[in-house]
Design a protein around this motif. Sequence first.
Motif, PDB file in Angstrom:
ATOM      1  N   GLN A 129       0.822  -1.219   0.000  1.00  0.00           N
ATOM      2  CA  GLN A 129       0.000   0.000   0.000  1.00  0.00           C
ATOM      3  C   GLN A 129       0.852   1.264   0.000  1.00  0.00           C
ATOM      4  O   GLN A 129       0.399   2.331  -0.427  1.00  0.00           O
ATOM      5  CB  GLN A 129      -0.918   0.032   1.239  1.00  0.00           C
ATOM      6  CG  GLN A 129      -1.965  -1.062   1.281  1.00  0.00           C
ATOM      7  CD  GLN A 129      -2.827  -1.077   0.041  1.00  0.00           C
ATOM      8  OE1 GLN A 129      -3.277  -0.048  -0.435  1.00  0.00           O
ATOM      9  NE2 GLN A 129      -3.023  -2.268  -0.506  1.00  0.00           N
ATOM     10  N   ALA A 130       2.071   1.169   0.517  1.00  0.00           N
ATOM     11  CA  ALA A 130       2.867   2.375   0.777  1.00  0.00           C
ATOM     12  C   ALA A 130       3.086   3.254  -0.465  1.00  0.00           C
ATOM     13  O   ALA A 130       2.886   4.477  -0.386  1.00  0.00           O
ATOM     14  CB  ALA A 130       4.201   1.996   1.422  1.00  0.00           C
ATOM     15  N   PRO A 131       3.479   2.709  -1.628  1.00  0.00           N
ATOM     16  CA  PRO A 131       3.714   3.588  -2.786  1.00  0.00           C
ATOM     17  C   PRO A 131       2.465   4.340  -3.214  1.00  0.00           C
ATOM     18  O   PRO A 131       2.520   5.526  -3.552  1.00  0.00           O
ATOM     19  CB  PRO A 131       4.173   2.610  -3.879  1.00  0.00           C
ATOM     20  CG  PRO A 131       4.636   1.392  -3.149  1.00  0.00           C
ATOM     21  CD  PRO A 131       3.786   1.295  -1.922  1.00  0.00           C
ATOM     22  N   LYS A 132       1.326   3.669  -3.179  1.00  0.00           N
ATOM     23  CA  LYS A 132       0.062   4.300  -3.576  1.00  0.00           C
ATOM     24  C   LYS A 132      -0.273   5.446  -2.617  1.00  0.00           C
ATOM     25  O   LYS A 132      -0.628   6.553  -3.035  1.00  0.00           O
ATOM     26  CB  LYS A 132      -1.050   3.228  -3.542  1.00  0.00           C
ATOM     27  CG  LYS A 132      -2.381   3.691  -4.030  1.00  0.00           C
ATOM     28  CD  LYS A 132      -3.443   2.601  -3.868  1.00  0.00           C
ATOM     29  CE  LYS A 132      -3.830   2.448  -2.413  1.00  0.00           C
ATOM     30  NZ  LYS A 132      -4.874   1.437  -2.172  1.00  0.00           N
ATOM     31  N   ILE A 133      -0.132   5.198  -1.317  1.00  0.00           N
ATOM     32  CA  ILE A 133      -0.434   6.221  -0.312  1.00  0.00           C
ATOM     33  C   ILE A 133       0.525   7.398  -0.456  1.00  0.00           C
ATOM     34  O   ILE A 133       0.123   8.567  -0.341  1.00  0.00           O
ATOM     35  CB  ILE A 133      -0.367   5.602   1.102  1.00  0.00           C
ATOM     36  CG1 ILE A 133      -1.476   4.563   1.257  1.00  0.00           C
ATOM     37  CG2 ILE A 133      -0.470   6.673   2.180  1.00  0.00           C
ATOM     38  CD1 ILE A 133      -1.291   3.651   2.460  1.00  0.00           C
ATOM     39  N   ALA A 134       1.784   7.111  -0.742  1.00  0.00           N
ATOM     40  CA  ALA A 134       2.769   8.181  -0.934  1.00  0.00           C
ATOM     41  C   ALA A 134       2.346   9.089  -2.091  1.00  0.00           C
ATOM     42  O   ALA A 134       2.314  10.320  -1.953  1.00  0.00           O
ATOM     43  CB  ALA A 134       4.155   7.579  -1.201  1.00  0.00           C
ATOM     44  N   GLU A 145      -0.621   9.457  -3.444  1.00  0.00           N
ATOM     45  CA  GLU A 145      -1.909  10.121  -3.188  1.00  0.00           C
ATOM     46  C   GLU A 145      -1.776  11.284  -2.206  1.00  0.00           C
ATOM     47  O   GLU A 145      -2.703  12.070  -2.057  1.00  0.00           O
ATOM     48  CB  GLU A 145      -2.926   9.107  -2.634  1.00  0.00           C
ATOM     49  CG  GLU A 145      -3.433   8.143  -3.686  1.00  0.00           C
ATOM     50  CD  GLU A 145      -4.307   7.029  -3.107  1.00  0.00           C
ATOM     51  OE1 GLU A 145      -4.840   6.255  -3.908  1.00  0.00           O
ATOM     52  OE2 GLU A 145      -4.438   6.936  -1.865  1.00  0.00           O
ATOM     53  N   ASN A 146      -0.644  11.372  -1.540  1.00  0.00           N
ATOM     54  CA  ASN A 146      -0.491  12.400  -0.507  1.00  0.00           C
ATOM     55  C   ASN A 146       0.661  13.368  -0.771  1.00  0.00           C
ATOM     56  O   ASN A 146       1.200  13.960   0.151  1.00  0.00           O
ATOM     57  CB  ASN A 146      -0.348  11.737   0.862  1.00  0.00           C
ATOM     58  CG  ASN A 146      -1.662  11.154   1.331  1.00  0.00           C
ATOM     59  OD1 ASN A 146      -2.513  11.868   1.833  1.00  0.00           O
ATOM     60  ND2 ASN A 146      -1.853   9.850   1.116  1.00  0.00           N
ATOM     61  N   GLY A 147       1.015  13.489  -2.038  1.00  0.00           N
ATOM     62  CA  GLY A 147       1.923  14.569  -2.409  1.00  0.00           C
ATOM     63  C   GLY A 147       3.307  14.164  -2.855  1.00  0.00           C
ATOM     64  O   GLY A 147       4.074  15.016  -3.325  1.00  0.00           O
ATOM     65  N   CYS A 148       3.665  12.898  -2.718  1.00  0.00           N
ATOM     66  CA  CYS A 148       4.955  12.479  -3.277  1.00  0.00           C
ATOM     67  C   CYS A 148       4.839  12.456  -4.799  1.00  0.00           C
ATOM     68  O   CYS A 148       3.759  12.235  -5.346  1.00  0.00           O
ATOM     69  CB  CYS A 148       5.359  11.102  -2.755  1.00  0.00           C
ATOM     70  SG  CYS A 148       5.726  11.100  -0.984  1.00  0.00           S
ATOM     71  N   ASN A 149       5.939  12.701  -5.458  1.00  0.00           N
ATOM     72  CA  ASN A 149       5.922  12.802  -6.912  1.00  0.00           C
ATOM     73  C   ASN A 149       6.288  11.471  -7.562  1.00  0.00           C
ATOM     74  O   ASN A 149       7.118  10.721  -7.041  1.00  0.00           O
ATOM     75  CB  ASN A 149       6.882  13.905  -7.350  1.00  0.00           C
ATOM     76  CG  ASN A 149       6.437  15.265  -6.831  1.00  0.00           C
ATOM     77  OD1 ASN A 149       5.323  15.710  -7.116  1.00  0.00           O
ATOM     78  ND2 ASN A 149       7.270  15.908  -6.035  1.00  0.00           N
ATOM     79  N   ALA A 150       5.647  11.201  -8.698  1.00  0.00           N
ATOM     80  CA  ALA A 150       5.854   9.937  -9.401  1.00  0.00           C
ATOM     81  C   ALA A 150       7.138   9.969 -10.224  1.00  0.00           C
ATOM     82  O   ALA A 150       7.684  11.035 -10.504  1.00  0.00           O
ATOM     83  CB  ALA A 150       4.652   9.666 -10.308  1.00  0.00           C
TER      84      ALA A 150
END
Length: 122
Positions: free
Chosen positions: A68-73, A75-80
């Motif tokens: 789940q961690a990458p998706k949550i990151a 969705e909450n402002g981390c850049n792809a």
Amino acid sequence: MSENCLFCKIARGEIPARIVYKDDDCIVFHDINPAAPVHLLMIPRQHIVSMQDITDEDSVWLGRMMAQAPKIALENGCNAGPDGGFRLMANSGIEGGQEVLHLHFHIIGGKRPWKGQQVTIA
Ligand code: 5GP
Ligand code: ZN
């Protein structure tokens, strides 16, 4: 659950937190003292002190959490993408720098202007 544990109290809703995600395994909320533009804490609902206490039996729920961690990151402002990304970190034990003794993963990301990186202001 541990009666006096700060993060158990957050998981039980007894202490407020800016929760961004929850499921049967974990809760994710904003760190109260962010070290970067995005700084989340991902905790298991069950009281486990640190990664030092993880056994083979924990690998299934722990694996679900990690997935789940990458998706949550994102969705909450981390850049792809390769120029973005995030740091996923668990301080474990006193010598590992752990201050709150309930397992948690820091999810840290966002632009880091203090590192001399390009900042785009929209
Ligand atoms: P550690 O040093 O144990 O890896 O990280 C503990 C983190 O918990 C720190 O980054 C700290 O800012 C955060 N923290 C401590 N107390 C609270 C609190 O009451 N609420 C929230 N949201 N974060 C907290
Ligand atoms: Zn706890």
